[in-house]
Write a protein that holds these residues in place. Sequence first.
Motif, PDB file in Angstrom:
ATOM      1  N   CYS A 159       4.927   4.087   4.909  1.00 20.50           N
ATOM      2  CA  CYS A 159       3.811   4.975   5.200  1.00 20.50           C
ATOM      3  C   CYS A 159       3.493   4.993   6.694  1.00 20.50           C
ATOM      4  O   CYS A 159       3.378   3.949   7.330  1.00 20.50           O
ATOM      5  N   THR A 191      -4.274   6.776  12.033  1.00 19.88           N
ATOM      6  CA  THR A 191      -3.121   7.540  11.544  1.00 19.88           C
ATOM      7  C   THR A 191      -2.147   7.705  12.697  1.00 19.88           C
ATOM      8  O   THR A 191      -2.480   8.319  13.706  1.00 19.88           O
ATOM      9  N   LYS A 236     -11.307   1.148  10.219  1.00 18.54           N
ATOM     10  CA  LYS A 236     -10.470   2.150   9.566  1.00 18.54           C
ATOM     11  C   LYS A 236      -9.110   2.164  10.251  1.00 18.54           C
ATOM     12  O   LYS A 236      -9.020   2.000  11.465  1.00 18.54           O
ATOM     13  N   CYS A 248       0.930   7.359   7.762  1.00 15.85           N
ATOM     14  CA  CYS A 248      -0.452   7.839   7.867  1.00 15.85           C
ATOM     15  C   CYS A 248      -1.470   6.727   7.611  1.00 15.85           C
ATOM     16  O   CYS A 248      -2.643   6.880   7.924  1.00 15.85           O
ATOM     17  N   LYS A 249      -1.005   5.619   7.026  1.00 17.37           N
ATOM     18  CA  LYS A 249      -1.833   4.440   6.754  1.00 17.37           C
ATOM     19  C   LYS A 249      -2.855   4.660   5.643  1.00 17.37           C
ATOM     20  O   LYS A 249      -3.831   3.939   5.537  1.00 17.37           O
ATOM     21  N   HIS A 250      -2.617   5.642   4.775  1.00 12.24           N
ATOM     22  CA  HIS A 250      -3.530   5.927   3.673  1.00 12.24           C
ATOM     23  C   HIS A 250      -2.862   5.841   2.305  1.00 12.24           C
ATOM     24  O   HIS A 250      -3.476   6.191   1.301  1.00 12.24           O
ATOM     25  N   SER A 251      -1.630   5.363   2.242  1.00 10.98           N
ATOM     26  CA  SER A 251      -0.914   5.282   0.971  1.00 10.98           C
ATOM     27  C   SER A 251      -1.622   4.364  -0.005  1.00 10.98           C
ATOM     28  O   SER A 251      -2.065   3.276   0.348  1.00 10.98           O
ATOM     29  N   SER A 266       0.372  10.638   0.593  1.00  9.69           N
ATOM     30  CA  SER A 266      -0.988  10.818   1.111  1.00  9.69           C
ATOM     31  C   SER A 266      -1.019  11.569   2.433  1.00  9.69           C
ATOM     32  O   SER A 266      -2.037  12.173   2.774  1.00  9.69           O
ATOM     33  N   HIS A 267       0.094  11.563   3.175  1.00  7.94           N
ATOM     34  CA  HIS A 267       0.127  12.257   4.464  1.00  7.94           C
ATOM     35  C   HIS A 267      -0.134  13.759   4.300  1.00  7.94           C
ATOM     36  O   HIS A 267      -0.621  14.403   5.215  1.00  7.94           O
ATOM     37  N   LEU A 296      -8.284  13.609   4.463  1.00  8.71           N
ATOM     38  CA  LEU A 296      -8.401  12.187   4.759  1.00  8.71           C
ATOM     39  C   LEU A 296      -8.564  12.052   6.273  1.00  8.71           C
ATOM     40  O   LEU A 296      -8.044  12.868   7.032  1.00  8.71           O
ATOM     41  N   VAL A 298      -3.749  14.087   4.607  1.00 16.54           N
ATOM     42  CA  VAL A 298      -4.147  13.902   6.003  1.00 16.54           C
ATOM     43  C   VAL A 298      -3.911  15.210   6.772  1.00 16.54           C
ATOM     44  O   VAL A 298      -4.769  15.648   7.531  1.00 16.54           O
TER      45      VAL A 298
END
Length: 85
Positions: free
Chosen positions: A61, A6, A3, A63-66, A75-76, A84, A79
């Motif tokens: 990005c 962030t 995973k 947060c690394k979840h885009s 997406s942040h 997330l 988070v």
Amino acid sequence: MDKPVTVSRQPYPLPVKKGEKVFWCACGRSKNQPYCDGSHKGTDITPVAYTAPRDKIVFFCGCKHSGKGPVCDGSHVQVKEGKLP
């Protein structure tokens, strides 16, 4: 499956020049955020290439979840709210 880490709950607004190619760190382990420094080695996460279509500021990005890869999609916010990892 590894995973991403962030790193920031905010995007990195950085200038790029038309045709410039950069590699966005998707794993969150790079010491050169938001760019890859090879710290993903040993994980199943790979950096993502981004080629600038024109001179502009890109919100990379953090947060690394885009869902839009290297470009922030908000997406942040999820988070920050703990929705997330």
